[in-house]
Write an enzyme that holds these catalytic residues in place. Structure first.
Site, short mmCIF file in Angstrom:
data_model
loop_
_atom_site.label_atom_id
_atom_site.label_comp_id
_atom_site.label_asym_id
_atom_site.label_seq_id
_atom_site.Cartn_x
_atom_site.Cartn_y
_atom_site.Cartn_z
N CYS A 127 0.84 -1.20 0.00
CA CYS A 127 0.00 0.00 0.00
C CYS A 127 0.88 1.25 0.00
O CYS A 127 0.67 2.17 -0.79
CB CYS A 127 -0.93 -0.02 1.22
SG CYS A 127 -2.11 1.35 1.25
N CYS A 128 1.90 1.27 0.88
CA CYS A 128 2.84 2.40 0.92
C CYS A 128 3.56 2.54 -0.43
O CYS A 128 3.82 3.66 -0.87
CB CYS A 128 3.86 2.23 2.04
SG CYS A 128 3.25 2.57 3.70
N CYS A 208 -1.09 8.80 6.98
CA CYS A 208 -2.42 8.47 6.46
C CYS A 208 -3.37 8.19 7.63
O CYS A 208 -2.95 7.67 8.68
CB CYS A 208 -2.34 7.24 5.58
SG CYS A 208 -1.37 7.49 4.08
N CYS A 211 -3.57 4.70 9.36
CA CYS A 211 -2.31 4.20 9.95
C CYS A 211 -1.72 5.14 10.99
O CYS A 211 -0.55 5.01 11.35
CB CYS A 211 -1.30 3.95 8.84
SG CYS A 211 -1.87 2.75 7.63
N CYS A 236 7.98 3.72 6.14
CA CYS A 236 7.20 3.41 4.95
C CYS A 236 8.10 3.19 3.74
O CYS A 236 7.64 2.84 2.68
CB CYS A 236 6.21 4.52 4.66
SG CYS A 236 7.00 6.12 4.45
S1 SF4 Z 1 0.55 4.76 5.61
FE1 SF4 Z 1 -1.15 3.24 5.55
S2 SF4 Z 1 -2.73 4.04 4.14
FE2 SF4 Z 1 -0.83 5.27 3.87
S3 SF4 Z 1 0.17 4.34 2.16
FE3 SF4 Z 1 1.05 3.35 3.97
S4 SF4 Z 1 -0.25 1.55 4.43
FE4 SF4 Z 1 -1.33 2.82 2.92
#
Ligand code: SF4
Length: 251
Positions: A127-128, A208, A211, A236
């Protein structure tokens, strides 16, 4: 009590640290200035957190030719989006917003679900990768150096952050490397800087929405980020250097 009242306590050598931060930014602007009318090749990466607000203020007040970019991941808090709109309207330095590829986000969410980041570290990193790392690559394309809000005090893994980090091909400039949280908030108070109201709700580090959570008194600074994961996994990828990335890739 708001974040300013709670945290604004300059350290005894604050004036020296401020001059150091201003100096390293001015030097970077001069060193990476564009030639023959071209844009400069140094840029600030801003998450709109307290440190980044301070750095943008220094860039703007010193009238430095350093652009600023923000990664709008599509999962930010409304408070952060509102601050982004205000910041874009008020900043002297140009602010560029980078978003993930919509198609990639849609496919990932369809395949793995909206809460994929909680299912495994691998899915969280995917996701990151889609929402942050790919847009980051675009933002840094053509840049020789970037400015970040990293501070030594933020966590154990950032304890040796250098003012100018030359360990990677692209130079990383960390003007607040030696600053305390009290120094950051002192600057915000003294200059009446606009900041994310989530800081008033005990969010020291804001990312985000899914998170990030508020922290309690005595908890580690970064404990509000990816709090369900092991400490060692809590980056991340934005600030993982090549050596650490290599370690991470090992079984
Ligand atoms: S912080 Fe969470 S929502 Fe944002 S990109 Fe990373 S995993 Fe995805």
């Amino acid at each position: 009590m708001n974040a300013i009242e709670l945290h604004a306590r300059p350290s005894s050598d604050y004036v020296i640290k401020l001059a150091e931060a201003q100096g390293v930014l001015a030097q970077a602007a001069a060193q990476y200035a564009g030639v023959n009318g071209a844009a400069s090749t140094v840029v600030q990466a801003s998450s709109l957190g307290a440190e980044d607000v301070v750095i943008s203020h220094l860039i703007n007040s010193l009238k430095l030719e350093i652009g600023i970019f923000v990664l709008e991941t599509g999962a930010l808090h409304q408070e952060t989006l509102d601050l982004l709109a205000r910041f874009k309207a008020s900043s002297r330095a140009p602010v560029t917003v980078y978003q993930p590829v919509a198609e990639a986000v849609v496919q990932f969410v369809e395949r793995e679900g909206k809460d994929a980041m909680f299912k495994s570290i691998a899915l969280r990193k995917s996701c990151c990768g889609i929402r942050k790392m790919e847009p980051l690559e675009r933002a840094l394309n053509g840049m020789d150096a970037w400015v970040t809000g990293l501070r030594r005090e933020q966590s154990g893994s950032r304890g040796d952050v250098a003012l100018v980090d030359t360990s990677e091909k692209r130079i990383k400039i960390n003007p607040l490397a030696h600053w305390t949280w009290g120094d950051v908030w002192h600057t915000i108070r003294e200059n009446r800087l606009d900041y994310n109201p989530l800081h008033d709700q005990f969010f020291p580090s804001i990312g985000c929405a899914p998170c990030t959570r508020a922290i309690s008194l005595g908890e580690d600074f970064r404990s509000g980020r990816w709090w369900w994961e092991d400490e060692t996994a809590k980056e991340c990828g934005l600030h993982v250097n090549a050596t650490d990335a290599h370690k991470e890739a090992k079984p």
